[in-house]
Design a protein around this motif. Structure first.
Motif, mmCIF file in Angstrom:
data_model
loop_
_atom_site.group_PDB
_atom_site.id
_atom_site.type_symbol
_atom_site.label_atom_id
_atom_site.label_comp_id
_atom_site.label_asym_id
_atom_site.label_seq_id
_atom_site.Cartn_x
_atom_site.Cartn_y
_atom_site.Cartn_z
ATOM 1 N N GLN A 159 0.844 -1.190 0.000
ATOM 2 C CA GLN A 159 0.000 0.000 0.000
ATOM 3 C C GLN A 159 0.881 1.242 0.000
ATOM 4 O O GLN A 159 1.900 1.294 0.693
ATOM 5 C CB GLN A 159 -0.866 0.063 1.250
ATOM 6 C CG GLN A 159 -2.108 -0.722 1.199
ATOM 7 C CD GLN A 159 -2.994 -0.374 2.391
ATOM 8 O OE1 GLN A 159 -2.519 -0.149 3.497
ATOM 9 N NE2 GLN A 159 -4.281 -0.321 2.147
ATOM 10 N N LEU A 160 0.468 2.227 -0.755
ATOM 11 C CA LEU A 160 1.085 3.538 -0.715
ATOM 12 C C LEU A 160 0.030 4.496 -0.196
ATOM 13 O O LEU A 160 -1.050 4.618 -0.778
ATOM 14 C CB LEU A 160 1.566 3.969 -2.105
ATOM 15 C CG LEU A 160 2.179 5.365 -2.174
ATOM 16 C CD1 LEU A 160 3.422 5.472 -1.293
ATOM 17 C CD2 LEU A 160 2.509 5.725 -3.610
ATOM 18 N N ILE A 161 0.336 5.154 0.924
ATOM 19 C CA ILE A 161 -0.606 6.064 1.559
ATOM 20 C C ILE A 161 0.061 7.431 1.660
ATOM 21 O O ILE A 161 1.089 7.584 2.307
ATOM 22 C CB ILE A 161 -1.022 5.563 2.951
ATOM 23 C CG1 ILE A 161 -1.665 4.177 2.828
ATOM 24 C CG2 ILE A 161 -1.951 6.546 3.627
ATOM 25 C CD1 ILE A 161 -1.952 3.500 4.142
ATOM 26 N N LEU A 162 -0.535 8.404 0.987
ATOM 27 C CA LEU A 162 -0.045 9.782 1.024
ATOM 28 C C LEU A 162 -1.156 10.679 1.536
ATOM 29 O O LEU A 162 -2.287 10.605 1.052
ATOM 30 C CB LEU A 162 0.404 10.238 -0.365
ATOM 31 C CG LEU A 162 1.544 9.429 -0.989
ATOM 32 C CD1 LEU A 162 1.810 9.900 -2.403
ATOM 33 C CD2 LEU A 162 2.807 9.524 -0.142
ATOM 34 N N ASN A 163 -0.825 11.495 2.526
ATOM 35 C CA ASN A 163 -1.814 12.377 3.171
ATOM 36 C C ASN A 163 -3.040 11.588 3.624
ATOM 37 O O ASN A 163 -4.174 12.015 3.423
ATOM 38 C CB ASN A 163 -2.231 13.512 2.241
ATOM 39 C CG ASN A 163 -1.142 14.530 2.039
ATOM 40 O OD1 ASN A 163 -0.034 14.372 2.515
ATOM 41 N ND2 ASN A 163 -1.443 15.581 1.309
ATOM 42 N N VAL B 12 3.861 1.849 2.677
ATOM 43 C CA VAL B 12 4.691 3.048 2.691
ATOM 44 C C VAL B 12 3.743 4.224 2.918
ATOM 45 O O VAL B 12 2.760 4.368 2.196
ATOM 46 C CB VAL B 12 5.457 3.237 1.361
ATOM 47 C CG1 VAL B 12 6.200 4.559 1.359
ATOM 48 C CG2 VAL B 12 6.406 2.069 1.109
ATOM 49 N N GLU B 13 4.056 5.035 3.925
ATOM 50 C CA GLU B 13 3.198 6.187 4.253
ATOM 51 C C GLU B 13 4.033 7.461 4.309
ATOM 52 O O GLU B 13 5.178 7.430 4.748
ATOM 53 C CB GLU B 13 2.544 5.986 5.616
ATOM 54 C CG GLU B 13 1.659 4.769 5.707
ATOM 55 C CD GLU B 13 1.141 4.548 7.104
ATOM 56 O OE1 GLU B 13 0.159 5.229 7.478
ATOM 57 O OE2 GLU B 13 1.731 3.723 7.821
ATOM 58 N N SER B 14 3.419 8.552 3.895
ATOM 59 C CA SER B 14 4.053 9.864 3.994
ATOM 60 C C SER B 14 3.023 10.929 3.636
ATOM 61 O O SER B 14 1.827 10.661 3.619
ATOM 62 C CB SER B 14 5.265 9.955 3.065
ATOM 63 O OG SER B 14 5.999 11.135 3.340
#
Length: 111
Positions: A39-43, A84-86
Motif C-alpha cells: 500500500q502507498l498512503i499519502l496524506n 509506505v506512508e508519507s
C-alpha cells in the motif's frame, strides 16, 4: 506474522523528508502465494494507481528491503513490504529507503 514499522525524518537543504514503512514476516505458505501489492498512503489516502514517481517510492523500499536481507544474511521466513506512508510534500525515495532499512533490520534482529 510479525510486523515492524519504522519512520525516517531528515532535513536536506531546508526540505523535510519523511516516510513510514511497514514490513512483515510471512509464514512460508503465505509467502509462496502471489501477494498483494504494498500500500502507498499519502496524506492519509490510499493511492490506487501509481505514477512513475510513486512507483519509485515502492521500488526504493523494496530494493532496500532486499539489500538489507542480503547484507544481514537473512535466511528466515520471507519478508514483505506491506505499506509506505508519507505526505505529498515530504515524501522522498531516500526517506523511504532509510525507513525500509530500519524496519527490515529491526525485524531481522528480533528473530
Amino acid at each position: 506474522m510479525r510486523t515492524v514499522t519504522r519512520k525516517h525524518l531528515s532535513v536536506v537543504d531546508g526540505l523535510a523528508r519523511f516516510a513510514q514503512v511497514t514490513i512483515a514476516e510471512f509464514a512460508q505458505e503465505a509467502a509462496d502465494k502471489p501477494g498483494e501489492q504494498p500500500q502507498l498512503i499519502l496524506n492519509d489516502h490510499v493511492i490506487e494507481r501509481h505514477s512513475k514517481e510513486e512507483n519509485a517510492l515502492i521500488d526504493a523500499a523494496m530494493n532496500a528491503l532486499r539489500e538489507t536481507e542480503q547484507r544481514l544474511g537473512w535466511h528466515g521466513l520471507p519478508l514483505r513490504l506491506v505499506k509506505v506512508e508519507s505526505s505529498y510534500v515530504d515524501v522522498h525515495p531516500d526517506a523511504v529507503r532509510m525507513a525500509s532499512i530500519a524496519a527490515a533490520t529491526a525485524l531481522i534482529d528480533k528473530a
